[in-house]
Every structure is written in C-alpha cells, then in structure tokens.
Design an enzyme around this catalytic site. Structure first.
Site, PDB file in Angstrom:
ATOM      1  N   UNK A  44       0.849  -1.324   0.050  1.00  0.00           N
ATOM      2  CA  UNK A  44       0.113   0.158   0.044  1.00  0.00           C
ATOM      3  C   UNK A  44       0.849   1.327  -0.075  1.00  0.00           C
ATOM      4  N   THR A  45       1.931   1.280   0.509  1.00  0.00           N
ATOM      5  CA  THR A  45       3.000   2.557   0.612  1.00  0.00           C
ATOM      6  C   THR A  45       3.573   2.634  -0.725  1.00  0.00           C
ATOM      7  OG1 THR A  45       4.573   1.101   1.650  1.00  0.00           O
ATOM      8  CG2 THR A  45       3.199   2.200   3.192  1.00  0.00           C
TER       9      THR A  45
END
Length: 157
Positions: A44-45
């Site tokens: 997600u990052t």
C-alpha cells in the site's frame, strides 16, 4: 550473536507477511522488551517504502534509547519489501520521502524468521505465530536481502 534480552525492540510487521502483534508475542517469549510494534501494508505504501509515521517512531526511539541499544524486527512477506525496510533503518529512506531521508541510523535489523532470532523464541509461540507464513515466504531470499543491507549499513554488528 544478538541477544534480544539486551535490546529495545522495534517491530515492523507486514499485513501480507508476519503481523506486528505476532512478532511482538515472539519477541516477548524470548524475554525482549518491545518498545513499538506496528503492522504495515508494504504494497500500500509508495514504492514499498516504510510508512512515514513508522519512520518517525523509529527515529525517535533510536534517539531516546541510543541506536546501539535498539533492534528492528521485520515481518515482510517478500525479500524486496524487507530489504527496503532494512535499508531505511540502517542507511536511510531510499525514497527520500520520510523522516529517515538522508539519516543513517545504522540500526541492527533482522527478519523474525532469521535463525539468529528464531532460535531465541519459544518454539510453541513461533509455531503458532509465524510458522504458517514461513511456509509460503521465500525465507532464504528474505535473509539474503536483509543481510546485504545489514552488513552494509548496520553500525552495531
């Protein structure tokens, strides 16, 4: 060999690997003092980089306890994300986006599945918390990636 009982432990788990809470239970079974535990979603990052808030916490805790007294335990499911996390806490944020951009903390960093760490954990706790993920992770690739950054950037081996 590193002794978890003598270190302040920072845990960065992985939603798709070994979660922070599972690593915390393992570390505590080895007699370690856990000072911070989080679970990230490395996918997600941005570019798989370490979360900016976690970078700030790692930096603050290293300053509070002294970097020589801190160890970071990772739970990444993949070699690349584990390597990026290790690189971040040793030589600095490779994306130059967070609080550790250009900051070389040189922290000791291991994956929870590395033999040096696994051997200190209560086998029953490890079996319950990590062994299922260990079967699907490429542990040898993760160890190789983390070892590269640890050997290159850790100041406290």
């Amino acid at each position: 060999m590193v002794d978890l009982k003598t270190k302040k432990v920072i845990i960065i788990g992985d939603r798709d690997g070994v979660p922070g809470e599972a690593i915390k239970l393992c570390a505590e079974s080895a007699g370690a003092e856990v000072v911070y535990a989080a679970t990230e979603c490395f996918v997600u990052t941005s570019a798989g980089a370490m979360d900016l808030e976690n970078q700030k916490r790692v930096k603050d805790l290293a300053e509070k306890y002294g970097p020589e007294n801190v160890i970071v335990l990772l739970g990444g499911a993949e070699a690349e994300s584990s390597g990026l996390a290790c690189e971040t806490v040793t030589v600095g944020d490779p994306t130059f986006a967070g609080p550790l951009a250009g900051v070389s903390l040189g922290l000791l960093c291991y994956h929870v599945a590395e033999p040096e760490i696994k051997s200190q954990i209560d086998p029953a706790v490890y079996e319950e918390q990590v062994s299922m993920m260990e079967m699907v992770m490429d542990v040898n690739a993760i160890i190789a990636e983390i070892s590269e950054y640890r050997n290159k950037g850790c100041k406290f081996l």
